[in-house]
Enzyme design. Structure first.
Site, mmCIF file in Angstrom:
data_model
loop_
_atom_site.group_PDB
_atom_site.id
_atom_site.type_symbol
_atom_site.label_atom_id
_atom_site.label_comp_id
_atom_site.label_asym_id
_atom_site.label_seq_id
_atom_site.Cartn_x
_atom_site.Cartn_y
_atom_site.Cartn_z
ATOM 1 N N HIS A 58 1.039 -1.151 0.022
ATOM 2 C CA HIS A 58 -0.189 0.020 0.002
ATOM 3 C C HIS A 58 1.057 1.244 -0.016
ATOM 4 O O HIS A 58 1.942 1.147 0.456
ATOM 5 C CB HIS A 58 -0.869 0.150 1.186
ATOM 6 C CG HIS A 58 -1.903 -1.033 1.148
ATOM 7 N ND1 HIS A 58 -3.107 -1.131 2.109
ATOM 8 C CD2 HIS A 58 -1.929 -2.241 0.558
ATOM 9 C CE1 HIS A 58 -3.751 -2.034 1.973
ATOM 10 N NE2 HIS A 58 -3.382 -2.888 0.830
ATOM 11 N N GLU A 60 1.002 3.695 1.838
ATOM 12 C CA GLU A 60 1.733 4.192 3.123
ATOM 13 C C GLU A 60 2.753 3.106 3.832
ATOM 14 O O GLU A 60 3.726 3.571 4.175
ATOM 15 C CB GLU A 60 0.391 4.116 4.412
ATOM 16 C CG GLU A 60 -0.739 4.907 4.038
ATOM 17 C CD GLU A 60 -1.867 4.158 3.309
ATOM 18 O OE1 GLU A 60 -2.929 4.758 3.194
ATOM 19 O OE2 GLU A 60 -1.670 3.406 2.410
ATOM 20 N N CYS A 88 -5.709 1.800 5.912
ATOM 21 C CA CYS A 88 -6.315 0.324 6.208
ATOM 22 C C CYS A 88 -5.740 0.034 7.654
ATOM 23 O O CYS A 88 -4.878 0.737 8.091
ATOM 24 C CB CYS A 88 -6.154 -0.592 5.076
ATOM 25 S SG CYS A 88 -4.393 -1.255 5.206
ATOM 26 N N CYS A 91 -1.891 -0.513 7.564
ATOM 27 C CA CYS A 91 -1.321 0.898 7.277
ATOM 28 C C CYS A 91 -1.065 1.477 8.727
ATOM 29 O O CYS A 91 -0.263 2.000 9.064
ATOM 30 C CB CYS A 91 -1.814 1.457 6.313
ATOM 31 S SG CYS A 91 -1.398 0.581 4.763
#
Length: 162
Positions: A58, A60, A88, A91
């Site tokens: 992701h 992040e 999420c 993250c």
């Protein structure tokens, strides 16, 4: 003494949005970007690269990894993260463990889910409460600009979600 961010700086979210836009041209992942800043110095910008065969990539997480390499430490205290979409649970946890504070994001997990992304509907506020995290959360920052990423993604890539 730790500096508390009360007014996010637009230029850093714009960098996160710009990074997310790269996936509108070349599909490595979804329409998600992140920027990590320490003081007034940009430490890392990253886009989502999940579609390169790693579900943990992701934006992040990619930004945390890059910032840790650049600063040669796992401890990112004093850093701020700008994310085009609410992080999420994976993250959020990485951000918490790295000591990044605050999280500043544009669209919500629910917004990403509406587009078809397989997001767990566990908000950052809920994660913060459950985990007793001290990470500050600034929501809906430049939300319309971040929502535009979703509209542009849908036009360019149709039903590609994960």
């Amino acid at each position: 003494m730790k500096k508390i961010i009360n007014h996010p700086e637009e230029k850093y979210m714009v960098l996160a949005i710009k990074k997310a836009r790269e996936n509108l041209r070349k599909v490595d992942g979804g329409p998600f970007g992140a920027c990590i800043v320490k003081g007034s110095r940009v430490i890392a910008t990253a886009k989502n690269t999940v579609l390169i065969h790693d579900a943990t990539c992701h934006a992040e997480i990619n930004a945390v990894r890059l910032a840790s390499r650049k600063l040669k430490t796992h401890d990112l205290k004093g850093c701020v993260i700008y994310s085009t979409t609410e992080p999420c649970p994976m993250c959020f946890s990485a951000i918490h463990w790295a000591g990044i504070d605050p999280i500043i994001y544009g669209t919500s997990i629910r917004d990403a889910r509406k587009l078809g992304f397989n997001e767990m509907i566990i908000s950052n506020c809920h994660m913060k409460r459950l985990g007793r995290s001290r990470v500050k959360i600034i929501r809906a920052y430049l939300k319309n600009d971040c929502l535009k990423l979703f509209d542009d993604w849908k036009q360019c890539h149709g039903e590609i979600t994960y």
